[in-house]
Design a protein around this motif. Structure first.
Motif, PDB file in Angstrom:
ATOM      1  N   LEU B  58      22.228 107.720 -16.105  1.00  0.00           N
ATOM      2  CA  LEU B  58      22.412 107.377 -14.248  1.00  0.00           C
ATOM      3  C   LEU B  58      23.288 108.184 -13.834  1.00  0.00           C
ATOM      4  O   LEU B  58      23.981 109.198 -14.678  1.00  0.00           O
ATOM      5  CB  LEU B  58      22.928 106.163 -15.041  1.00  0.00           C
ATOM      6  N   PRO B  62      28.800 107.249 -12.262  1.00  0.00           N
ATOM      7  CA  PRO B  62      28.699 106.683 -14.275  1.00  0.00           C
ATOM      8  C   PRO B  62      29.736 106.095 -14.507  1.00  0.00           C
ATOM      9  O   PRO B  62      30.068 104.927 -15.413  1.00  0.00           O
ATOM     10  CB  PRO B  62      27.391 108.252 -14.314  1.00  0.00           C
ATOM     11  N   LEU B  65      30.290 101.690 -13.201  1.00  0.00           N
ATOM     12  CA  LEU B  65      29.187 101.289 -13.860  1.00  0.00           C
ATOM     13  C   LEU B  65      30.826  99.778 -13.653  1.00  0.00           C
ATOM     14  O   LEU B  65      31.136  99.826 -14.901  1.00  0.00           O
ATOM     15  CB  LEU B  65      28.566 101.507 -15.622  1.00  0.00           C
ATOM     16  N   GLU B  66      29.848  99.144 -13.535  1.00  0.00           N
ATOM     17  CA  GLU B  66      30.585  97.495 -13.943  1.00  0.00           C
ATOM     18  C   GLU B  66      29.571  96.870 -15.072  1.00  0.00           C
ATOM     19  O   GLU B  66      30.693  96.635 -15.844  1.00  0.00           O
ATOM     20  CB  GLU B  66      30.498  96.287 -12.905  1.00  0.00           C
ATOM     21  N   VAL B  68      25.508  95.843 -16.944  1.00  0.00           N
ATOM     22  CA  VAL B  68      24.436  95.009 -17.165  1.00  0.00           C
ATOM     23  C   VAL B  68      24.166  94.361 -17.376  1.00  0.00           C
ATOM     24  O   VAL B  68      24.281  93.933 -18.390  1.00  0.00           O
ATOM     25  CB  VAL B  68      23.438  96.953 -18.085  1.00  0.00           C
TER      26      VAL B  68
END
Lengths: 247, 167
Positions: B58, B62, B65-66, B68
């Motif tokens: 990603l 990066p 990110l919270e 997935v």
């Protein structure tokens, strides 16, 4: 005792506005994903880099050749260009501490600063150019007084325009000369003026030659030391600390 | 005009390469190097025993990110930075994938349902459309529901078709 500062001018690009988050892979990555052309990401990034080599800087592209982002970089994809324009605003940020400084100066000290910036395109209503739109989007426009450019001066509260500034220049000082005349009518002298900017040729040397106090912002572009610089600041928290001694 | 010209490049260690450039290239202009910290996230997946782990890289923000979620997997995972590890010039930010309380996939499904209602079309009607209209419309639906293809539009269409079939 030196007179207190009553007029504050601020440069926009790489000074009040921080482009650090506006990176090509992020910008064109987001655009390509939104129009479903993910395979174009490296192509668009590569073309944007070539365009920058043609015009030497990204501000050079934005100020006079933005149409080529559509025609050359994006293959004429208008939907992608519309997203570019929105994303550009979204990804441009206030420089560290700039918002806090502006609110403090305007609200606590009663001095609404003015943006003094180059602008190549004709000045339209408030919010129609990239700079005043940035101020609107960041919620800062109400704390500013004028937007002063070689395309004209604009009152950011009323939208009133003063076209006599057209054709002036920061670099040759004609913009500052005209501004001094306007300020003199308000009873403000050159010793009561201060500018914050990053470029010697446009933000530091011409105002200093006219008796202004100069603060060289080094947070994004650091041109080195200059005989015409009175103070250096690497962020707007430092600008505020300096200004506290001047107002 | 020749289709292509070639530039020869030699490194100090003797390595030599040739790269094709535009056929109308006139001369060398300049060379410059950019030094800048770049961040790349690597999301690693378990696969069956004997298979190598899966991985996607990603490069979009990066560090921001919270959460997935593997669709059909164990639900949401929220990211909690736990440690850093330095090895020479390389610095790793390591995260724990903690079980989250939300339902990311469910949120996406609800967004898609809402857009379908707004557009006045059913999932079945959409799936019945002929290509390429079908993919185009599904792409528009996904964008309106705020979900985009990270690596390819085909991934997005595949995911959406699966989702729409379940509605």
């Amino acid at each position: 005792m030196a007179k207190k500062i009553r007029f504050v001018g601020i440069d926009y690009g790489q000074c009040y506005m921080a482009p650090a988050t506006l990176r090509n892979p992020r910008m064109f990555g987001d655009i390509a994903k939104m129009v479903g052309k993910q395979e174009m990401i490296p192509v668009w990034v590569d073309r944007m880099r070539r365009l920058k080599e043609k015009y030497k800087s990204y501000s050079g592209i934005k100020e006079g050749h933005k149409d080529e982002i559509l025609s050359y970089v994006l293959d004429g994809d208008q939907a992608a260009m519309d997203i570019f324009n929105d994303k550009e605003q979204e990804l441009l940020g206030l420089a560290p501490g700039a918002g806090e400084f502006t609110v403090w100066l305007a609200e606590e000290k009663g001095i609404k600063p003015s943006i003094i910036s180059e602008l190549k395109k004709t000045l339209g209503p408030v919010g129609s150019d990239i700079i005043s739109r940035f101020l609107v989007n960041k919620g800062m426009v109400k704390h500013f007084k004028y937007f002063i450019t070689p395309q004209g001066k604009m009152d950011l509260a009323t939208g009133e325009q003063f076209p006599e500034y057209r054709g002036t220049s920061k670099e040759d000082g004609t913009l500052y000369d005209l501004l001094m005349k306007d300020l003199a009518a308000e009873g403000i002298t050159s010793e009561e003026c201060c500018i914050i900017g990053d470029k010697w040729s446009t933000d530091i040397i011409p105002p200093k030659q006219r008796g202004w106090t100069t603060i060289q912002y080094t947070g994004h572009i650091h041109m080195g030391s200059c005989a015409s610089t009175d103070y250096y600041a690497k962020d707007w928290f430092e600008v505020k600390a300096i200004m506290e001694t001047l107002v | 005009m020749a289709d292509k010209k070639y530039v020869l490049i030699k490194w100090k260690d003797g390595w030599q390469e040739v790269i094709g450039v535009e056929g109308d290239t006139i001369d060398l202009n300049k060379y410059f190097v950019i030094e800048r910290v770049e961040y790349y996230g690597r999301l690693v997946f378990d696969r069956p025993k004997g298979e190598y782990p899966g991985m996607v890289v990603l490069d979009r923000a990066p560090l921001e990110l919270e959460k997935v979620a593997l669709v059909g997997g164990d639900g949401d995972k929220v990211l909690k930075q736990t440690s850093t590890y330095r090895e020479g010039p390389r610095l790793e930010y390591n995260y724990e994938l903690e079980k989250g309380s939300g339902n990311f996939y469910g949120e996406v499904v609800e967004s898609v349902k809402k857009v379908l209602v707004d557009k006045g079309i059913s999932a079945k009607e959409l799936l019945a459309k002929a290509e390429p209209e079908r993919s185009k419309e599904i792409g528009k639906l996904a964008r309106a529901a705020n979900i985009l293809g990270g690596k390819s539009q085909a991934d997005l269409i595949g995911f959406m078709e699966e989702l729409l079939r379940k509605l």
